[in-house]
Design a protein around this motif. Structure first.
Motif: not given
Length: 294
Positions: A231-236, A238-242
């Motif tokens: 599971i990826l987290r994309v910040d507001a 647009g960068a994958v940060d987790r």
């Protein structure tokens, strides 16, 4: 880039199994204190109270393949029924009624769906019956107004899948599973629900095919990537940060912190080792996982 800024690629969060013996759970929604989801190949929409471990309650049964879920402002459930390309409405007494017949609008089987605060539903479809490695074909994202009127909201999406809006409702985000590379596409939402300003929020690398998505109070998008099992987290921005290593995640729902603060909460994950109907008929290895976020 300092250590605190680096993408955390190998987090392996603890999880709890809160439901199992499912065929293919998909399209989860946290609503009114419970988790709602479709068991697609079992033809059922289920409601699960995650307090303790109890059996899911059957809220609707269909002879087709229920997928995307959402709720009208008065609390009635909408169900995107895949194979007959119909959105059904569950009345307060439990009866199912046709909300919108999309047979003349959808290219093929209906998929995920998002219903906004005004009761407008945005529905994706597979585009055609092809599966990898055959190339996908573009299809429309469909908007269904509260009165059931349906029209194309945007064209040329490559297997529109998970759909969310930002907290202010001004931006709609769609996962395009079979674009190359996989991507999140964003639109500006007009006051009447029209979509404009199409743009790419995030292109993924490493074989990620984004499936179901959820959004948190900081407008970070949580993306299920079943074939890379993360599971990826994309910040507001647009960068994958987790990145969280999670077994076979096809879709996610987010329960936010009860105090309304930023961050934290719980992720509910629809997990299945296989997506093919003939395999899930005998294996029934689908599960719902719960992950507590720091």
């Amino acid at each position: 880039m300092g250590d605190d800024d680096a993408v955390r690629r190998d987090e392996r969060p603890d999880f709890t199994v809160i439901a199992e013996d499912l065929r293919f759970p998909e399209c989860p929604r946290w609503h009114d204190g419970a988790l709602w989801f479709s068991d697609v190949y079992d033809g059922r929409v289920l409601r699960l109270d995650p307090v303790g471990r109890c059996e899911p309650e059957v809220m609707a049964e269909l002879d087709t393949a229920p997928a995307g879920l959402g709720f009208l402002p008065d609390g009635r459930l909408l169900v995107a029924s895949g194979t007959d390309r119909t959105v059904y409405r569950r009345e307060h007494d439990g009866r199912l009624a046709v909300h919108a017949d999309l047979a003349d609008v959808a290219a093929w089987q209906l998929n995920d769906m998002f219903v906004d605060a005004a009761g407008r539903a945005y529905v994706g479809d597979y585009g055609d019956g092809s599966a990898p490695p055959e190339p996908a074909r573009p299809a429309d994202l469909i908007r269904v107004d509260p009165d059931g009127a349906a029209a194309s909201a945007a064209g040329g999406l490559m297997f529109a899948n998970g759909i969310v809006t930002t907290d202010d409702g001004a931006t709609l985000i769609v996962a395009e599973t079979r674009s190359v590379p996989g991507r999140l596409t964003a639109f500006s939402v007009g006051a009447d629900g029209t979509l404009a300003g199409r743009r790419t929020l995030c292109d993924f690398d490493g074989g990620v095919m984004p499936d179901g998505i959820a959004i948190d109070g900081d407008d970070n998008v949580w993306v299920a990537s079943p074939f890379t099992q993360e599971i990826l987290r994309v910040d507001a921005g647009g960068a994958v940060d987790r990145r969280l290593a999670v077994p076979h995640p096809y879709a996610v729902a987010l329960r936010r912190r009860s105090d309304g603060g930023a961050g934290g909460g719980e992720l509910f994950v629809c997990s299945s080792p296989d997506w093919r109907p003939e395999v899930t008929a005998t294996d029934r290895a689908g599960r719902i996982l719960r992950i507590t976020l720091a």
